[in-house]
Design an enzyme around this catalytic site. Structure first.
Site, PDB file in Angstrom:
ATOM      1  N   HIS A   1      13.291  14.962  28.610  1.00 29.99           N
ATOM      2  CA  HIS A   1      12.284  14.478  29.561  1.00 29.99           C
ATOM      3  C   HIS A   1      12.846  13.483  30.814  1.00 29.99           C
ATOM      4  O   HIS A   1      12.835  13.315  31.765  1.00 29.99           O
ATOM      5  CB  HIS A   1      11.028  14.191  29.261  1.00 29.99           C
ATOM      6  CG  HIS A   1      10.926  13.288  28.083  1.00 29.99           C
ATOM      7  ND1 HIS A   1      11.320  13.645  26.824  1.00 29.99           N
ATOM      8  CD2 HIS A   1      10.389  12.127  28.226  1.00 29.99           C
ATOM      9  CE1 HIS A   1      11.293  12.214  26.194  1.00 29.99           C
ATOM     10  NE2 HIS A   1      10.651  11.667  26.968  1.00 29.99           N
TER      11      HIS A   1
ATOM     12  N   CYS B   1      19.961  11.414  28.994  1.00 28.83           N
ATOM     13  CA  CYS B   1      18.736  10.926  28.363  1.00 28.83           C
ATOM     14  C   CYS B   1      18.303   9.927  29.009  1.00 28.83           C
ATOM     15  O   CYS B   1      18.733   9.391  30.183  1.00 28.83           O
ATOM     16  CB  CYS B   1      18.661  10.811  26.875  1.00 28.83           C
ATOM     17  SG  CYS B   1      19.550   9.283  26.202  1.00 28.83           S
ATOM     18  N   GLY B   2      17.118   8.968  28.724  1.00 31.82           N
ATOM     19  CA  GLY B   2      16.612   7.711  29.406  1.00 31.82           C
ATOM     20  C   GLY B   2      17.807   6.763  29.606  1.00 31.82           C
ATOM     21  O   GLY B   2      18.213   6.175  30.828  1.00 31.82           O
ATOM     22  N   THR B   3      18.547   6.378  28.486  1.00 27.05           N
ATOM     23  CA  THR B   3      19.694   5.466  28.671  1.00 27.05           C
ATOM     24  C   THR B   3      21.014   5.909  28.271  1.00 27.05           C
ATOM     25  O   THR B   3      21.929   5.355  28.613  1.00 27.05           O
ATOM     26  CB  THR B   3      19.601   4.376  27.488  1.00 27.05           C
ATOM     27  OG1 THR B   3      19.483   5.124  26.125  1.00 27.05           O
ATOM     28  CG2 THR B   3      18.239   3.405  27.374  1.00 27.05           C
ATOM     29  N   GLY B   4      20.926   7.066  28.075  1.00 24.82           N
ATOM     30  CA  GLY B   4      22.330   7.801  27.619  1.00 24.82           C
ATOM     31  C   GLY B   4      22.696   7.546  26.326  1.00 24.82           C
ATOM     32  O   GLY B   4      23.873   8.072  25.532  1.00 24.82           O
TER      33      GLY B   4
ATOM     34  N   GLY C   1      20.711   7.465  23.047  1.00 24.31           N
ATOM     35  CA  GLY C   1      20.568   8.347  21.986  1.00 24.31           C
ATOM     36  C   GLY C   1      21.090   9.780  21.934  1.00 24.31           C
ATOM     37  O   GLY C   1      21.708  10.239  20.951  1.00 24.31           O
TER      38      GLY C   1
ATOM     39  N   HIS D   1      42.307   8.697  27.808  1.00 18.84           N
ATOM     40  CA  HIS D   1      42.487   8.003  26.569  1.00 18.84           C
ATOM     41  C   HIS D   1      41.786   8.525  25.372  1.00 18.84           C
ATOM     42  O   HIS D   1      42.271   8.649  24.346  1.00 18.84           O
ATOM     43  CB  HIS D   1      42.380   6.518  26.641  1.00 18.84           C
ATOM     44  CG  HIS D   1      43.382   5.677  27.316  1.00 18.84           C
ATOM     45  ND1 HIS D   1      43.413   4.353  27.558  1.00 18.84           N
ATOM     46  CD2 HIS D   1      44.400   6.220  28.284  1.00 18.84           C
ATOM     47  CE1 HIS D   1      44.289   3.962  28.323  1.00 18.84           C
ATOM     48  NE2 HIS D   1      44.979   5.120  28.702  1.00 18.84           N
TER      49      HIS D   1
ATOM     50  N   ARG E   1      17.353   6.658  33.459  1.00 16.33           N
ATOM     51  CA  ARG E   1      16.804   5.651  33.835  1.00 16.33           C
ATOM     52  C   ARG E   1      17.518   4.336  34.067  1.00 16.33           C
ATOM     53  O   ARG E   1      17.127   3.115  34.128  1.00 16.33           O
ATOM     54  CB  ARG E   1      15.809   5.000  32.602  1.00 16.33           C
ATOM     55  CG  ARG E   1      14.646   6.186  32.330  1.00 16.33           C
ATOM     56  CD  ARG E   1      13.805   5.928  31.244  1.00 16.33           C
ATOM     57  NE  ARG E   1      12.812   7.175  31.017  1.00 16.33           N
ATOM     58  CZ  ARG E   1      12.014   7.223  29.867  1.00 16.33           C
ATOM     59  NH1 ARG E   1      12.424   6.369  28.945  1.00 16.33           N
ATOM     60  NH2 ARG E   1      11.058   8.206  29.963  1.00 16.33           N
TER      61      ARG E   1
ATOM     62  N   HIS F   1      47.867   8.408  22.567  1.00 20.55           N
ATOM     63  CA  HIS F   1      46.372   8.513  22.740  1.00 20.55           C
ATOM     64  C   HIS F   1      46.007   9.603  21.545  1.00 20.55           C
ATOM     65  O   HIS F   1      45.082   9.861  21.109  1.00 20.55           O
ATOM     66  CB  HIS F   1      45.709   8.747  23.932  1.00 20.55           C
ATOM     67  CG  HIS F   1      46.060   7.451  24.757  1.00 20.55           C
ATOM     68  ND1 HIS F   1      45.693   6.240  24.443  1.00 20.55           N
ATOM     69  CD2 HIS F   1      46.888   7.294  25.878  1.00 20.55           C
ATOM     70  CE1 HIS F   1      46.010   5.401  25.549  1.00 20.55           C
ATOM     71  NE2 HIS F   1      46.774   6.143  26.304  1.00 20.55           N
TER      72      HIS F   1
ATOM     73  N   ARG G   1      45.455   8.596  18.213  1.00 21.35           N
ATOM     74  CA  ARG G   1      44.232   7.855  17.884  1.00 21.35           C
ATOM     75  C   ARG G   1      43.097   8.760  17.830  1.00 21.35           C
ATOM     76  O   ARG G   1      42.044   8.666  17.171  1.00 21.35           O
ATOM     77  CB  ARG G   1      44.211   6.846  18.976  1.00 21.35           C
ATOM     78  CG  ARG G   1      45.218   5.648  18.816  1.00 21.35           C
ATOM     79  CD  ARG G   1      45.314   4.877  20.137  1.00 21.35           C
ATOM     80  NE  ARG G   1      46.543   4.151  19.817  1.00 21.35           N
ATOM     81  CZ  ARG G   1      47.077   3.404  20.867  1.00 21.35           C
ATOM     82  NH1 ARG G   1      46.782   3.344  22.180  1.00 21.35           N
ATOM     83  NH2 ARG G   1      48.125   2.322  20.574  1.00 21.35           N
TER      84      ARG G   1
HETATM   85  C1  RB5 Z   1      12.877   8.938  25.637  1.00 21.28           C
HETATM   86  O1  RB5 Z   1      11.768   8.121  25.962  1.00 21.28           O
HETATM   87  C2  RB5 Z   1      14.090   7.820  25.280  1.00 21.28           C
HETATM   88  O2  RB5 Z   1      13.795   7.213  24.032  1.00 21.28           O
HETATM   89  C3  RB5 Z   1      15.392   8.739  25.422  1.00 21.28           C
HETATM   90  O3  RB5 Z   1      15.466   9.451  26.492  1.00 21.28           O
HETATM   91  C4  RB5 Z   1      16.678   8.023  25.251  1.00 21.28           C
HETATM   92  O4  RB5 Z   1      16.787   7.115  26.144  1.00 21.28           O
HETATM   93  C5  RB5 Z   1      16.987   7.520  23.852  1.00 21.28           C
HETATM   94  O5  RB5 Z   1      18.118   7.036  23.607  1.00 21.28           O
END
Ligand code: RB5
Length: 152
Positions: free
Chosen positions: A14, A70-73, A75, A103, A114, A138, A141
């Site tokens: 999401h 995802c939000g941060t990439g 997870g 590489h 986000r 590479h 490796r």
């Molecule tokens: C979801 O809220 C968030 O935790 C997920 O998208 C991600 O950022 C996790 O690493």
């Protein structure tokens, strides 16, 4: 130039949904065949399952590579790197995307919906798709990376 006959699996949870839609639009405008995975309407879903579903298309040969959002990439990249045969790279700029291919022979690009905007994300995607593995030293490796899973 991005190869026109490329097939890219693009998945998000999401938190990555809005950026996934922008990336898909961008890829389709370039003639890339997209297989959309994961969250389909912005409602909450779990990124580890999205990573697994999307990466499976790469490992069975139905897609050339994956883009995961995802939000941060973070997870989704951690989860993707648990899938046998996947080398997932979280990239926040084009330099990282270039060397993830040259590489690391990365076959999954991870983005944070986000963290970065759609303009930069699409340039990162283009850079990832336009570059190829250099091989040579590479390759050794990358082979060493893949051998870690075999020793588990
Ligand atoms: C979801 O809220 C968030 O935790 C997920 O998208 C991600 O950022 C996790 O690493």
């Amino acid at each position: 130039m991005v190869q026109e006959n490329m097939r890219v699996a693009v998945g998000s949870d999401h938190a990555g949904f809005a950026l996934k839609k922008e990336v898909i639009k961008h890829l389709e405008e370039m003639g890339v065949t997209v297989c959309e995975c994961g969250c389909m309407d912005g409602s909450s879903c779990d990124y580890p399952l999205v990573a697994e579903e999307t990466c499976a298309l790469v490992t069975v040969g139905k897609a050339d590579c994956a883009v995961l959002v995802c939000g941060t990439g973070l997870g989704i990249s951690i989860a993707a790197n648990k899938v046998a045969g996947i080398r997932a790279a979280l990239c926040t700029d084009c330099y990282m995307a270039k060397y993830a291919r040259l590489h690391n022979d990365a076959n999954a690009l991870c983005l944070g919906g986000r963290v970065i905007g759609a303009g930069l994300a699409c340039e990162i995607v283009d850079t990832f798709l336009q570059n190829s593995f250099e091989g040579g030293r590479h390759q050794r490796r990358v082979d060493q990376i893949m051998a870690i899973a075999d020793r588990k």
